[in-house]
Design a protein around this motif. Structure first.
Motif, mmCIF file in Angstrom:
data_model
loop_
_atom_site.group_PDB
_atom_site.id
_atom_site.type_symbol
_atom_site.label_atom_id
_atom_site.label_comp_id
_atom_site.label_asym_id
_atom_site.label_seq_id
_atom_site.Cartn_x
_atom_site.Cartn_y
_atom_site.Cartn_z
ATOM 1 N N MET A 135 0.829 -1.214 0.000
ATOM 2 C CA MET A 135 0.000 0.000 0.000
ATOM 3 C C MET A 135 0.858 1.257 0.000
ATOM 4 N N LEU A 136 1.802 1.295 -0.946
ATOM 5 C CA LEU A 136 2.641 2.469 -1.160
ATOM 6 C C LEU A 136 2.522 2.866 -2.625
ATOM 7 N N VAL A 169 -13.877 5.320 9.128
ATOM 8 C CA VAL A 169 -13.075 5.287 7.898
ATOM 9 C C VAL A 169 -13.969 5.649 6.721
ATOM 10 N N PRO A 170 -13.336 6.014 5.584
ATOM 11 C CA PRO A 170 -14.139 6.261 4.387
ATOM 12 C C PRO A 170 -14.797 4.961 3.925
ATOM 13 N N PRO A 171 -15.746 5.014 2.985
ATOM 14 C CA PRO A 171 -16.403 3.791 2.521
ATOM 15 C C PRO A 171 -15.364 2.766 2.056
ATOM 16 N N ALA A 172 -15.601 1.487 2.394
ATOM 17 C CA ALA A 172 -14.666 0.445 1.977
ATOM 18 C C ALA A 172 -14.789 0.185 0.482
ATOM 19 N N THR A 180 -11.530 3.346 1.525
ATOM 20 C CA THR A 180 -10.600 2.963 2.583
ATOM 21 C C THR A 180 -9.214 2.631 2.034
ATOM 22 N N ALA A 181 -9.173 1.827 0.956
ATOM 23 C CA ALA A 181 -7.879 1.402 0.406
ATOM 24 C C ALA A 181 -7.089 2.609 -0.096
ATOM 25 N N MET A 207 -7.328 5.624 0.977
ATOM 26 C CA MET A 207 -6.891 6.378 2.161
ATOM 27 C C MET A 207 -5.646 5.721 2.777
ATOM 28 N N HIS A 208 -5.701 4.383 2.909
ATOM 29 C CA HIS A 208 -4.519 3.669 3.456
ATOM 30 C C HIS A 208 -3.275 4.013 2.629
ATOM 31 N N THR A 209 -3.378 3.872 1.315
ATOM 32 C CA THR A 209 -2.223 4.080 0.439
ATOM 33 C C THR A 209 -1.737 5.523 0.490
#
Lengths: 98, 493
Positions: free
Chosen positions: A17-18, A91-94, B347-348, B350-352
């Motif tokens: 996740m980078l 958290v924002p929407p998944a 969400t993903a 935001m994580h990244t």
């Protein structure tokens, strides 16, 4: 070992996740390749019959007594989160737009 | 270097301070103000701290003074200022790991080591700078700028616990805590001319230490002398039910063995690190390690040479094991529970976005290296092999300890290097830890003891290594080295 490619680095960055720029991918490909080359030195060793060490003390299944004890204060913990609502992390929407 | 800010124990050692405070000869507040004065004068050039907590420290000092005035019991470190590496949790005080990703986060609890120091009467004066998430050997990888070596401000203090080492070398506090995953206490101790201890894995609780490599990390002290180090170890060590990897059987008091001497002890020079297979050890460093061996022989020890052949593969194994564990440990920094969040549409994203902006380059490198070493198709070759090399290193050390009580080597291959000299070449930076890494892989204790200076006049530390829970014999040897160095320096203390 096969040589580390730009695609490998891009793939690993996604897993971790980078988000990397093209220039960063170039730099990291060279730098990580150097470190992996050092790791390849281990291939000189005959390790077939060697047991792995996961942990220096060899502890197994450490459990605590099943006693009730105070835990961290929920509000104090949530106050340190970027966003909280109704006693939970928000958290924002998944699912949604990329 | 006469105008350098280096002044270890500027206001006495921890033992001297506590003794004077308890006797009513000095006040805890007075001692604190002396140290805050030095910080005020020199912190802008050294940058040892991420935060100095003056107000909290003053109220704590006044509590100690009140307790003493009322005749209450105070601990072994009453009134002693201590600096804490900023990867250990301090309740209500920002704990950053020198990373933007923990921006604004205040831990809701204290690390066990912090609790134990406070219970002993010590006063936390601040949180010290480090390489981000303790990844580095120069304290240049900090999101808040580098720390400078107090002996020569153009040089690095070592790392990753460079802020804690520099704080003690500069006399900002007589003692500090660091953490050591591959040499992060011992290498900066060597470069800053202070004592630095990496305890046996499990001897000191890791509860509240923000994890880097969980099977390697240990907390330990920086001090200006061996006696202080023993007292800190006796204070922070011992089983902690909050850390499931904490050892249940410890090694007993270290302060009580310091005067036992080294008569009859068998000391082994590690051949690979003293002119053998491992390249890059500077001649002036080697000369001091050999001088240390001679000093121990003069004090009654027998000295020999011993090979630890697999130590040559330590670096290769470490740079698989530590990044693998780090990639897993740092997965928790995703913008949900602590500190920084960078918005994203889901969400993903935001994580990244959070991780991309929050982590610096070295942390990204290690996370990716670890992710790669654990990924399908490579796990056995990289992570699996590294875990097997750990076994070989343990077996080699066990063989060495059949014939020797302690081992000796350099702590760092060189004295402090110029700032910026190795920042562009991660592998060159990693080589700083070539002598310290094997002890983290084996879990065994090791410490750096100041033993003179190099050709450039900068400090050199000798590394003393011992078997699991061998801290008592390690400290006896350290005390003997310190005594020999004081004789050489013509000190009478």
């Amino acid at each position: 070992m096969s040589k580390l490619s730009r695609d490998d680095v891009a793939h690993v960055a996604r897993l971790a996740m980078l988000d990397l720029s093209e220039a960063e991918i170039d730099t990291f490909t060279a730098q990580l390749g150097d470190v992996l080359e050092t790791a390849d030195a281990m291939a000189e060793l005959d390790l077939a019959s060697v047991e792995p060490t996961h942990h220096p003390l060899g502890l197994v299944n450490v459990v605590r007594p099943d006693d009730v004890r105070p835990s961290l204060d929920r509000d104090e913990v949530l106050s340190q989160a970027p966003e909280a609502e109704d006693g939970r992390f928000r958290v924002p929407p998944a699912l949604g737009e990329e | 270097m006469s105008d350098s800010p280096a002044a270890p124990a500027a206001f006495g050692t921890a033992v001297e301070i506590a003794s004077a405070v308890k006797a009513g000869e000095r006040s805890a507040l007075g001692v604190l103000e002396e140290h805050l004065g030095r910080i005020g004068a020199h912190e802008s050039s050294v940058h040892a701290f991420n935060a100095v907590i003056e107000d909290e420290a003053r109220s704590r000092a006044m509590e100690i003074d009140d307790a003493i005035a009322s005749g209450a019991e105070v601990g072994a470190l009453a009134g002693v200022p201590v600096a804490i590496k900023d990867n250990m949790c301090t309740r209500g005080v920002p704990t950053t790991c020198s990373s933007r990703i923990l921006d604004g986060w205040k831990p809701p609890y204290d690390a066990t080591v912090v609790t134990r120091l406070r219970e002993a009467g010590a006063i936390v004066v601040g949180k010290t700078n480090l390489d981000e998430f303790a990844m580095g050997s120069s304290t240049e990888n900090s999101a808040f700028g580098p720390t400078h070596n107090p002996w020569d401000l153009t040089r690095v203090p070592g790392g990753s616990s460079g802020g804690s080492a520099a704080a003690v070398a500069a006399g900002f506090s007589p003692i500090s805590l660091g953490s050591d995953t591959g040499g992060s206490i011992r290498q900066p101790a060597s470069l800053c001319g202070v004592v630095g201890v990496k305890p046996t894995y499990g001897a000191v609780s890791r509860y509240g230490l923000i994890a880097f490599g969980s099977s390697l990390d240990q907390i330990g002290p920086f001090t200006t002398d061996v006696h202080d180090a023993a007292v800190i170890m006796d204070t922070i060590g011992g089983h902690d039910p909050l850390d499931s990897t904490s050892a249940t059987d410890g090694h007993g008091s270290l302060e009580s063995v310091l005067s036992d001497g080294v008569d009859g002890l068998r000391v082994g020079l590690i051949t690979e690190m003293t002119g053998g297979a491992i390249d890059g050890i500077a001649p002036d460093v080697l000369a001091r390690v050999r001088a240390a061996a001679e000093a121990l022989a003069a004090a009654g020890a027998t000295v020999g040479e011993v090979s630890v052949p697999s130590s040559v593969y330590g670096l290769s194994a470490y740079y698989m094991v530590a990044p693998a564990e780090a990639s897993s440990n740092l997965a928790r920094f995703d913008g949900v529970r602590y500190g920084l969040r960078v918005d994203g549409s889901n969400t993903a994203a935001m994580h990244t976005a959070t991780r991309t902006e929050g982590f610096g380059d070295e942390v990204k490198r290690r996370i990716m290296l670890g992710t790669y070493a654990l990924s399908a198709g490579y796990r056995d070759a990289y992570y699996g092999s590294a875990q097997k090399v750990r076994t070989l290193i343990i077996e080699d050390f066990d063989r060495a300890y059949a014939d020797f009580d302690v081992l000796l080597s350099p702590a760092s291959p060189t004295t402090a290097f110029e700032m910026g000299a190795k920042t562009a070449d991660p592998l060159a930076m990693y080589l700083n830890d070539v002598c310290t890494i094997p002890s983290n892989l084996s879990g065994q204790p090791a410490m750096s003891v100041p033993f003179g200076t190099g050709d450039d006049g900068l400090p050199i530390g000798v590394q003393v290594l011992a078997p699991l829970m061998g801290e008592p014999v390690m400290f006896r040897v350290a005390a003997a080295l310190e005594a020999a160095q004081r004789l050489e320096d013509g000190e009478s203390r």
